[in-house]
Design a protein around this motif. Structure first.
Motif, PDB file in Angstrom:
ATOM      1  N   VAL A  85       0.855  -1.196   0.000  1.00 47.54           N
ATOM      2  CA  VAL A  85       0.000   0.000   0.000  1.00 47.54           C
ATOM      3  C   VAL A  85       0.889   1.243   0.000  1.00 47.54           C
ATOM      4  O   VAL A  85       1.792   1.368   0.825  1.00 47.54           O
ATOM      5  N   ALA A  86       0.617   2.149  -0.916  1.00 49.75           N
ATOM      6  CA  ALA A  86       1.398   3.386  -1.015  1.00 49.75           C
ATOM      7  C   ALA A  86       0.877   4.414  -0.016  1.00 49.75           C
ATOM      8  O   ALA A  86      -0.325   4.629   0.109  1.00 49.75           O
ATOM      9  N   VAL A  87       1.802   5.042   0.700  1.00 47.23           N
ATOM     10  CA  VAL A  87       1.489   6.153   1.603  1.00 47.23           C
ATOM     11  C   VAL A  87       2.084   7.386   0.937  1.00 47.23           C
ATOM     12  O   VAL A  87       3.285   7.606   0.975  1.00 47.23           O
ATOM     13  N   ASP A  88       1.211   8.152   0.299  1.00 46.96           N
ATOM     14  CA  ASP A  88       1.653   9.252  -0.565  1.00 46.96           C
ATOM     15  C   ASP A  88       2.688   8.699  -1.538  1.00 46.96           C
ATOM     16  O   ASP A  88       2.524   7.627  -2.076  1.00 46.96           O
ATOM     17  N   ASP A  89       3.748   9.430  -1.750  1.00 47.52           N
ATOM     18  CA  ASP A  89       4.839   8.922  -2.589  1.00 47.52           C
ATOM     19  C   ASP A  89       6.060   8.623  -1.720  1.00 47.52           C
ATOM     20  O   ASP A  89       7.162   8.494  -2.226  1.00 47.52           O
ATOM     21  N   ARG A  90       5.842   8.477  -0.403  1.00 45.84           N
ATOM     22  CA  ARG A  90       6.947   8.298   0.536  1.00 45.84           C
ATOM     23  C   ARG A  90       7.242   6.842   0.875  1.00 45.84           C
ATOM     24  O   ARG A  90       8.389   6.437   0.917  1.00 45.84           O
ATOM     25  N   PHE A  91       6.202   6.048   1.167  1.00 47.19           N
ATOM     26  CA  PHE A  91       6.383   4.697   1.683  1.00 47.19           C
ATOM     27  C   PHE A  91       5.515   3.703   0.930  1.00 47.19           C
ATOM     28  O   PHE A  91       4.452   4.052   0.427  1.00 47.19           O
ATOM     29  N   LEU A  92       5.950   2.454   0.909  1.00 46.94           N
ATOM     30  CA  LEU A  92       5.155   1.322   0.464  1.00 46.94           C
ATOM     31  C   LEU A  92       5.101   0.369   1.650  1.00 46.94           C
ATOM     32  O   LEU A  92       6.123  -0.190   2.041  1.00 46.94           O
ATOM     33  N   VAL A  93       3.933   0.194   2.258  1.00 44.45           N
ATOM     34  CA  VAL A  93       3.821  -0.617   3.464  1.00 44.45           C
ATOM     35  C   VAL A  93       3.106  -1.926   3.172  1.00 44.45           C
ATOM     36  O   VAL A  93       2.200  -1.978   2.332  1.00 44.45           O
ATOM     37  N   PHE A  94       3.536  -2.984   3.853  1.00 44.85           N
ATOM     38  CA  PHE A  94       2.883  -4.279   3.724  1.00 44.85           C
ATOM     39  C   PHE A  94       3.110  -5.077   4.991  1.00 44.85           C
ATOM     40  O   PHE A  94       4.030  -4.813   5.759  1.00 44.85           O
ATOM     41  N   LEU A  95       2.218  -6.037   5.213  1.00 43.33           N
ATOM     42  CA  LEU A  95       2.249  -6.868   6.409  1.00 43.33           C
ATOM     43  C   LEU A  95       2.439  -8.317   6.001  1.00 43.33           C
ATOM     44  O   LEU A  95       1.757  -8.806   5.105  1.00 43.33           O
ATOM     45  N   THR A  96       3.386  -9.008   6.639  1.00 43.32           N
ATOM     46  CA  THR A  96       3.578 -10.431   6.409  1.00 43.32           C
ATOM     47  C   THR A  96       3.469 -11.168   7.734  1.00 43.32           C
ATOM     48  O   THR A  96       3.785 -10.618   8.785  1.00 43.32           O
ATOM     49  N   THR A  97       3.006 -12.401   7.653  1.00 44.62           N
ATOM     50  CA  THR A  97       2.973 -13.274   8.821  1.00 44.62           C
ATOM     51  C   THR A  97       3.860 -14.466   8.507  1.00 44.62           C
ATOM     52  O   THR A  97       3.693 -15.116   7.474  1.00 44.62           O
ATOM     53  N   VAL A  98       4.820 -14.731   9.375  1.00 45.13           N
ATOM     54  CA  VAL A  98       5.830 -15.750   9.122  1.00 45.13           C
ATOM     55  C   VAL A  98       5.852 -16.746  10.268  1.00 45.13           C
ATOM     56  O   VAL A  98       5.759 -16.364  11.437  1.00 45.13           O
ATOM     57  N   GLU A  99       5.989 -18.011   9.912  1.00 43.09           N
ATOM     58  CA  GLU A  99       6.108 -19.075  10.906  1.00 43.09           C
ATOM     59  C   GLU A  99       7.580 -19.410  11.094  1.00 43.09           C
ATOM     60  O   GLU A  99       8.331 -19.523  10.128  1.00 43.09           O
ATOM     61  N   SER A 100       7.980 -19.612  12.349  1.00 44.14           N
ATOM     62  CA  SER A 100       9.370 -19.924  12.672  1.00 44.14           C
ATOM     63  C   SER A 100       9.743 -21.332  12.242  1.00 44.14           C
ATOM     64  O   SER A 100       8.908 -22.235  12.201  1.00 44.14           O
ATOM     65  N   ASP A 101      11.010 -21.510  11.980  1.00 47.16           N
ATOM     66  CA  ASP A 101      11.552 -22.807  11.634  1.00 47.16           C
ATOM     67  C   ASP A 101      11.676 -23.697  12.871  1.00 47.16           C
ATOM     68  O   ASP A 101      11.512 -24.900  12.811  1.00 47.16           O
ATOM     69  N   ARG A 102      11.987 -23.096  14.019  1.00 48.73           N
ATOM     70  CA  ARG A 102      12.138 -23.858  15.263  1.00 48.73           C
ATOM     71  C   ARG A 102      11.826 -22.963  16.460  1.00 48.73           C
ATOM     72  O   ARG A 102      11.797 -21.747  16.343  1.00 48.73           O
ATOM     73  N   CYS A 103      11.659 -23.587  17.598  1.00 49.75           N
ATOM     74  CA  CYS A 103      11.352 -22.872  18.831  1.00 49.75           C
ATOM     75  C   CYS A 103      12.553 -22.960  19.770  1.00 49.75           C
ATOM     76  O   CYS A 103      12.509 -23.592  20.806  1.00 49.75           O
TER      77      CYS A 103
END
Length: 146
Positions: A85-103
């Protein structure tokens, strides 16, 4: 066990950080539609000065990292995906959800091993409501709230 820099360390809560936030508040604000809700992006004057020197918008990744516990990370990758998502012409923001390889707390704190990105319906419904950005000592930093 050294807790500095690990998930269990307390970041940003000391008198010097509080004074820094008082002297350099988040003066700029922009609201954008984001994943069916609204995201408020706030940034400091330092970010505004640094962003003016860029020729392209700054990609900002808000990452929810699922391991033994959930960690929020704000990353600044070289490129953004096409659905950012563009915030004016300053930033491109996005959200990711990631699962860990190990605990493993030590491996987790050292390099955040990732197995895969979560793309389920539930993961797609997750959204952030506020993103705060700063630029200090030639480094981007940020925090977000879900």
């Amino acid at each position: 066990m050294n807790l500095q820099g690990s998930y269990f360390s307390v970041e940003g809560w000391n008198p010097f950080t509080a004074m820094e936030r008082f002297l350099n508040p988040y003066r700029y604000t922009q609201k954008v539609p984001f994943r069916g809700g609204e995201l408020t992006v706030r940034w400091t004057s330092r970010v505004e000065r640094a962003i003016r020197l860029r020729t392209a918008p700054l990609p900002v990744e808000m990452q929810l990292y699922f391991a033994c516990v959930v960690k929020k990370r704000t990353l600044f990758p070289a490129a953004a995906p096409s659905d950012a998502v563009a915030v004016d012409d300053r930033f491109l923001v996005f959200l990711t959800t990631v699962e860990s390889d190990r605990c493993d707390p030590i491996a987790f704190a050292a390099n955040y091993p990732a197995r895969r990105e979560l793309v389920s319906t539930g993961a797609k419904r997750m959204r952030a409501r506020e993103l705060s950005l700063d630029y200090r000592k030639d480094r981007w930093s940020g925090d977000f709230f879900v």
